[in-house]
Design an enzyme around this catalytic site. Structure first.
Site, short mmCIF file in Angstrom:
data_model
loop_
_atom_site.label_atom_id
_atom_site.label_comp_id
_atom_site.label_asym_id
_atom_site.label_seq_id
_atom_site.Cartn_x
_atom_site.Cartn_y
_atom_site.Cartn_z
N PHE A 1 0.87 -1.24 0.04
CA PHE A 1 -0.02 0.23 0.19
C PHE A 1 0.85 1.31 -0.06
CE2 PHE A 1 -2.29 3.59 1.62
CZ PHE A 1 -3.57 3.53 0.85
N LYS B 1 2.45 10.98 7.33
CA LYS B 1 1.57 10.79 8.51
C LYS B 1 1.90 11.79 9.78
CE LYS B 1 -1.11 6.96 6.82
NZ LYS B 1 -0.72 5.75 6.07
N ASP C 1 9.40 3.04 1.77
CA ASP C 1 8.26 3.59 2.48
C ASP C 1 7.74 3.57 3.86
OD1 ASP C 1 5.43 4.48 2.88
OD2 ASP C 1 4.68 3.72 1.05
C1 LIG Z 1 -1.09 5.83 4.32
C2 LIG Z 1 0.08 5.53 3.48
C3 LIG Z 1 0.38 6.05 2.48
C4 LIG Z 1 -0.38 7.16 1.78
O1 LIG Z 1 -0.37 8.42 2.66
P1 LIG Z 1 -1.43 9.55 2.23
O2 LIG Z 1 -1.19 10.39 3.11
O3 LIG Z 1 -2.84 8.72 2.55
O4 LIG Z 1 -1.35 9.74 0.70
C5 LIG Z 1 1.51 5.75 1.61
N1 LIG Z 1 2.17 4.38 2.07
C6 LIG Z 1 1.95 4.04 3.14
C7 LIG Z 1 2.87 2.79 3.73
C8 LIG Z 1 0.74 4.30 4.07
O5 LIG Z 1 0.61 3.89 5.38
#
Ligand SMILES: *Cc1c(COP(=O)(O)O)cnc(C)c1O
Length: 402
Positions: free
Chosen positions: A141, A255, A226
């Protein structure tokens, strides 16, 4: 009708239906507690998918924001502002990577990393133009843009949203041999989450990231981590890659970088890579604005000053131990690191959603991920007393089928 029902009806009438929220309407919050419009009090064990590592409305975050609100909030990058320098230096200290590029959302930061990797692939590695490939993992994700969903393996995320962006290849997660086999001379980068959060709190085998780092070095492939969800203390290290002593070439954050109040994301790398972005090749109107930078600088300082990384590690250990001791017949597996915890419910006891609803009726807010997994991810400052309070209720719900 209740206030809750009225407000839910209003949002259902006027706002898109792309989420499936629990039927609670929150009106205020503090620390790990939220209050709904009916006067109820709940413990937030989702923390906005880890965007609330500092808890709700941390006083120092609010103070930094108010101070900046009285000075200047937005300049655009057409001019300099006095907050982006201090923020970038603070971030360099936190990541150990010399330079950063600020954006707003996580998905935008992922897109930024992909652009940088593609440019590096062509300009530095010498991959013919427009043929560079990026390897990702099944169950990933990374956000919701067209390019990012192009390499999702979740049918629901891809839906009818094609045609998709080419140039991506997906391999099984946690399998370094699969990476070794997938790399070709056209491979620019490997994009990976050190723990798959949305994928169901999937922790890869011991030493996976280390082996991945070695393979990327050997084949001249960039490693992009990520850490939007796993970073900034969530997993009991500042960054989850530290469990394997690994430094990625590009680190993606989001985040919690915004301290739970303001959307800000960033990528970090060493200068030789970051400086591949030429003037005018990338940008964002709000990216690097002084309000976001002031908040993020304070968010980083708080993590250090309050020892949130160690607290996450220690409380996480106790939390998982207590979940195991519960010996619930409903639980298939308990996973995670620090305060990113996944509890997988056995198939015969059905999806996780009814458990979230039952937990809500016991004043605990959490959300299922990947159908059968309950994710517990409270704010990192979560105390021993608060854990006791939560465990008592979690035990009631997980002892028996709902
Ligand atoms: C939440 C998340 C995203 C996307 O972030 P947004 O601010 O919602 O665009 C990307 N990668 C990971 C691992 C995430 O948990």
């Amino acid at each position: 009708m209740s206030k809750t029902a009225d407000l839910i009806e209003q949002v259902d009438q006027y706002s898109a239906h792309h989420y499936h929220p629990l039927p609670i309407v929150i009106e205020r919050a503090e620390g790990c507690w939220v209050h709904d419009v009916e006067g109820g009090k709940f413990m937030d064990m989702l923390s906005a998918y880890s965007a609330l590592n500092h808890g709700h409305r941390h006083p120092r975050i609010l103070e930094a924001m108010k101070k900046q609100l009285d000075k200047v909030t937005l300049t655009s990058r057409a001019f300099h502002n006095d907050q982006i320098g201090p923020f970038s230096e603070q971030l360099a200290k936190a990541t150990g990577l010399g330079m950063s590029l600020p954006m707003n959302s996580g998905a935008e930061a992922v897109e930024t990393a992909l652009k940088l990797a593609r440019k590096w692939g062509h300009v530095v590695k010498g991959i013919p133009k427009n043929t560079g490939e990026i390897i990702v993992c099944d169950g990933n994700f990374h956000g919701r843009t067209i390019s990012i969903i192009s390499f999702s393996t979740e049918p629901k995320y891809k839906g009818a949203f094609g045609p998709f962006t080419p140039g991506f290849k997906s391999i099984p997660y946690g399998d370094s041999d699969a990476l070794a086999q997938a790399i070709t001379p056209e491979t620019a980068a490997f994009l990976v989450e050190p723990i798959q959060g949305e994928g169901g709190v999937i922790v890869p085998p011991e030493g996976y990231m280390k082996r991945v780092r070695e393979l990327c070095d050997k084949h001249n492939v960039l490693l992009i981590a990520d850490e939007i969800q796993t970073g900034l203390g969530r997993t009991g290290k500042m960054f989850c890659c530290e469990y394997d002593d690994v430094k990625p070439d590009i680190l993606i954050m989001g985040k919690a970088l915004g301290g739970g109040v303001y959307p800000i994301s960033a990528i970090s790398s060493e200068p030789e890579l970051m400086l591949l972005f030429g003037k005018g090749e990338h940008g964002s109107t709000f990216g690097g604005n002084p309000l976001g930078c002031a908040v993020a600088t304070e968010a980083l300082r708080i993590i250090e000053d309050e020892g949130l990384v160690a607290r996450s590690y220690e409380t996480g250990e106790i939390f998982r131990a207590r979940l195991s001791e519960m010996a619930s017949p409903l639980i298939k597996e308990i996973r995670g690191r620090g305060l990113l915890i996944g509890v997988e419910i056995k198939e015969e006891y059905g999806p996780a959603r009814p458990f979230c609803e039952a937990l809500m009726s016991h004043q605990i807010l959490c959300k299922e991920t990947h159908e059968s997994v309950l994710r517990f991810a409270p704010p990192l400052g979560f105390s021993a007393d608060e854990l006791d309070w939560a465990m008592e209720r979690i035990e009631k719900v997980l002892k028996n089928a709902p």
